[in-house]
Design a protein around this motif. Structure first.
Motif, PDB file in Angstrom:
ATOM      1  N   MET A   1      22.848  23.838 -28.548  1.00  0.00           N
ATOM      2  CA  MET A   1      21.735  24.465 -27.553  1.00  0.00           C
ATOM      3  C   MET A   1      22.259  24.269 -26.075  1.00  0.00           C
ATOM      4  O   MET A   1      22.983  23.350 -25.960  1.00  0.00           O
ATOM      5  CB  MET A   1      20.551  23.547 -27.897  1.00  0.00           C
ATOM      6  N   ASP A   2      21.955  24.941 -25.315  1.00  0.00           N
ATOM      7  CA  ASP A   2      22.085  24.821 -23.869  1.00  0.00           C
ATOM      8  C   ASP A   2      21.896  23.407 -23.204  1.00  0.00           C
ATOM      9  O   ASP A   2      20.658  22.746 -23.560  1.00  0.00           O
ATOM     10  CB  ASP A   2      21.359  25.847 -23.078  1.00  0.00           C
ATOM     11  N   ALA A   3      22.998  23.001 -22.462  1.00  0.00           N
ATOM     12  CA  ALA A   3      22.592  21.342 -22.105  1.00  0.00           C
ATOM     13  C   ALA A   3      21.168  21.352 -21.409  1.00  0.00           C
ATOM     14  O   ALA A   3      20.757  20.232 -21.091  1.00  0.00           O
ATOM     15  CB  ALA A   3      23.787  20.914 -21.326  1.00  0.00           C
ATOM     16  N   GLN A   4      21.121  22.257 -20.322  1.00  0.00           N
ATOM     17  CA  GLN A   4      19.995  22.382 -19.423  1.00  0.00           C
ATOM     18  C   GLN A   4      18.583  22.322 -20.221  1.00  0.00           C
ATOM     19  O   GLN A   4      17.826  21.446 -19.791  1.00  0.00           O
ATOM     20  CB  GLN A   4      19.966  23.618 -18.488  1.00  0.00           C
ATOM     21  N   LYS A   5      18.396  22.953 -21.230  1.00  0.00           N
ATOM     22  CA  LYS A   5      17.394  23.012 -21.866  1.00  0.00           C
ATOM     23  C   LYS A   5      17.311  21.459 -22.741  1.00  0.00           C
ATOM     24  O   LYS A   5      16.037  21.160 -22.649  1.00  0.00           O
ATOM     25  CB  LYS A   5      17.261  24.159 -23.212  1.00  0.00           C
ATOM     26  N   VAL A   6      18.090  21.106 -22.952  1.00  0.00           N
ATOM     27  CA  VAL A   6      18.113  19.785 -23.715  1.00  0.00           C
ATOM     28  C   VAL A   6      17.503  18.629 -22.672  1.00  0.00           C
ATOM     29  O   VAL A   6      16.783  17.974 -23.084  1.00  0.00           O
ATOM     30  CB  VAL A   6      19.494  19.332 -24.235  1.00  0.00           C
ATOM     31  N   ASP A   7      18.185  18.754 -21.734  1.00  0.00           N
ATOM     32  CA  ASP A   7      17.787  17.805 -20.424  1.00  0.00           C
ATOM     33  C   ASP A   7      16.360  17.855 -20.253  1.00  0.00           C
ATOM     34  O   ASP A   7      15.684  16.960 -19.827  1.00  0.00           O
ATOM     35  CB  ASP A   7      18.796  18.077 -19.317  1.00  0.00           C
ATOM     36  N   LEU A   8      16.083  19.149 -20.127  1.00  0.00           N
ATOM     37  CA  LEU A   8      14.553  19.524 -19.877  1.00  0.00           C
ATOM     38  C   LEU A   8      13.544  18.857 -20.822  1.00  0.00           C
ATOM     39  O   LEU A   8      12.675  18.177 -20.454  1.00  0.00           O
ATOM     40  CB  LEU A   8      14.259  21.156 -19.669  1.00  0.00           C
ATOM     41  N   PHE A   9      14.153  19.010 -22.125  1.00  0.00           N
ATOM     42  CA  PHE A   9      13.339  18.459 -23.240  1.00  0.00           C
ATOM     43  C   PHE A   9      13.321  17.029 -23.080  1.00  0.00           C
ATOM     44  O   PHE A   9      12.129  16.368 -23.182  1.00  0.00           O
ATOM     45  CB  PHE A   9      13.808  18.970 -24.472  1.00  0.00           C
ATOM     46  N   ILE A  10      14.463  16.544 -22.810  1.00  0.00           N
ATOM     47  CA  ILE A  10      14.493  14.624 -22.715  1.00  0.00           C
ATOM     48  C   ILE A  10      13.619  14.264 -21.536  1.00  0.00           C
ATOM     49  O   ILE A  10      12.844  13.399 -21.724  1.00  0.00           O
ATOM     50  CB  ILE A  10      15.779  14.377 -22.276  1.00  0.00           C
ATOM     51  N   MET A  11      13.761  14.932 -20.499  1.00  0.00           N
ATOM     52  CA  MET A  11      12.854  14.526 -19.105  1.00  0.00           C
ATOM     53  C   MET A  11      11.278  14.500 -19.605  1.00  0.00           C
ATOM     54  O   MET A  11      10.622  13.940 -19.235  1.00  0.00           O
ATOM     55  CB  MET A  11      13.298  15.574 -18.179  1.00  0.00           C
ATOM     56  N   THR A  12      10.761  15.924 -20.286  1.00  0.00           N
ATOM     57  CA  THR A  12       9.366  15.782 -20.631  1.00  0.00           C
ATOM     58  C   THR A  12       8.961  15.001 -21.681  1.00  0.00           C
ATOM     59  O   THR A  12       7.643  14.353 -21.835  1.00  0.00           O
ATOM     60  CB  THR A  12       8.979  17.276 -20.893  1.00  0.00           C
ATOM     61  N   ASP A  33      21.628  25.168 -33.192  1.00  0.00           N
ATOM     62  CA  ASP A  33      21.629  26.386 -32.329  1.00  0.00           C
ATOM     63  C   ASP A  33      20.340  26.711 -31.727  1.00  0.00           C
ATOM     64  O   ASP A  33      19.143  26.002 -31.848  1.00  0.00           O
ATOM     65  CB  ASP A  33      22.052  27.466 -33.390  1.00  0.00           C
ATOM     66  N   GLU A  34      20.493  27.728 -30.719  1.00  0.00           N
ATOM     67  CA  GLU A  34      19.450  28.223 -29.923  1.00  0.00           C
ATOM     68  C   GLU A  34      18.083  28.479 -30.646  1.00  0.00           C
ATOM     69  O   GLU A  34      17.083  28.252 -29.892  1.00  0.00           O
ATOM     70  CB  GLU A  34      19.716  29.576 -28.993  1.00  0.00           C
ATOM     71  N   SER A  35      17.898  28.904 -31.903  1.00  0.00           N
ATOM     72  CA  SER A  35      16.835  29.286 -32.584  1.00  0.00           C
ATOM     73  C   SER A  35      15.713  28.187 -32.577  1.00  0.00           C
ATOM     74  O   SER A  35      14.622  28.436 -32.751  1.00  0.00           O
ATOM     75  CB  SER A  35      17.155  29.973 -33.895  1.00  0.00           C
ATOM     76  N   LYS A  36      16.235  26.979 -32.749  1.00  0.00           N
ATOM     77  CA  LYS A  36      15.331  25.674 -32.812  1.00  0.00           C
ATOM     78  C   LYS A  36      14.547  25.541 -31.391  1.00  0.00           C
ATOM     79  O   LYS A  36      13.666  24.823 -31.574  1.00  0.00           O
ATOM     80  CB  LYS A  36      16.109  24.428 -33.310  1.00  0.00           C
ATOM     81  N   TRP A  37      14.965  25.991 -30.365  1.00  0.00           N
ATOM     82  CA  TRP A  37      14.241  25.645 -29.271  1.00  0.00           C
ATOM     83  C   TRP A  37      12.795  26.044 -29.030  1.00  0.00           C
ATOM     84  O   TRP A  37      12.023  25.093 -28.647  1.00  0.00           O
ATOM     85  CB  TRP A  37      15.007  26.419 -27.758  1.00  0.00           C
ATOM     86  N   SER A  38      12.563  27.140 -29.506  1.00  0.00           N
ATOM     87  CA  SER A  38      10.836  27.360 -29.812  1.00  0.00           C
ATOM     88  C   SER A  38      10.210  26.598 -30.577  1.00  0.00           C
ATOM     89  O   SER A  38       9.182  25.939 -30.102  1.00  0.00           O
ATOM     90  CB  SER A  38      10.815  28.938 -30.120  1.00  0.00           C
TER      91      SER A  38
END
Lengths: 111, 138
Positions: A1-12, A33-38
């Motif tokens: 998964m994209d590092a930026q998204k992961v950091d956003l998730f961790i921050m929130t 993989d990316e599909s888990k993001w949603s």
């Protein structure tokens, strides 16, 4: 998964987990993989502070344990006058950790 | 459900031992009504009984054979009496035979009472019992 998204998730959502678990979650998220993001971004976690307030007010009835999904412990607390009052007080200090552990269990189902 | 069999068994056995010791103390003392020490946190502070107040009196009444008194004190006493009577022996049997029938039963019961309709009925029953407790002035 994209590092930026992961950091956003961790921050929130960082406050819903134990500090020592955040790194593990981050690494696991980077691997999936990316599909888990949603799923991950829309998952609701229990807020330890809210549960603590509930525990302070209605801990004697086991409502705090019911809220985090510990139904058995909740019933145990309810039918013993909050574990003779002792368990109620002990839970004021333990419930936040228990909530975070429940949150970890929840996120582990997706990772 | 991530549930450890041994952890559950240890917890239930500890709870049962505490329960047995508590009930034994109350039965041998035999003067519960004169006892100024109250275990209920809520009742001590607000003087309002909690939904499970009177359970000890109920269980001791069952042991002494006063079944109607037990029902009047708190119907939850019957539930606790049955759990205390059965669960430790069931767990010991499981441990000796190396099976996990108690764990399976526990999970089955939990999933049943988590169903919204059943949970709703149980919550209403607990609230009714609480209102009854307050009216009785336990």
């Amino acid at each position: 998964m994209d590092a930026q998204k992961v950091d956003l998730f961790i921050m929130t959502n960082g406050k819903f987990f134990e500090s020592h678990q955040i790194n593990v979650i981050r690494n696991r998220m980077l691997q999936v993989d990316e599909s888990k993001w949603s799923i991950l971004s829309t998952t609701q976690f229990k807020d330890p502070t809210t549960i603590l307030i509930v525990s302070l007010l209605a801990g004697a009835f086991g409502i705090d344990r019911f809220m985090i999904g510990d139904t058995a412990m909740g019933i145990g607390k309810l039918i013993t006058c909050g574990g003779f009052g002792i368990w109620t007080i002990v839970d004021w200090f333990l419930i936040q950790k228990a909530t975070r552990e429940k949150n970890i269990e929840k996120i582990q189902r997706f990772l | 459900m991530s549930l450890n069999r041994n952890r559950l068994y240890v917890r239930v056995i500890i709870a049962s031992v505490v329960g047995y010791v508590w009930i034994l103390l109350q039965v041998t003392k035999n003067n519960f009504s004169n006892n100024p020490f109250r275990v209920c946190f809520l009742k001590q502070i607000t003087n309002i009984p909690c939904p499970s107040c009177g359970t000890t009196r109920s269980v001791t009444s069952i042991i002494q054979g006063h079944f109607l008194d037990a029902l009047y004190s708190n119907p939850l006493g019957y539930l606790i009496f049955i759990v205390l009577l059965i669960s430790p022996f069931w767990i010991l049997k499981d441990l000796f035979k190396k099976t996990n029938t108690f764990l399976q039963f526990y999970i089955k019961i939990l999933t049943t009472i988590k169903k919204p309709k059943i949970a709703f009925v149980l919550i209403v029953l607990v609230i009714l019992n609480w209102i009854w407790n307050i009216n009785k002035g336990l």
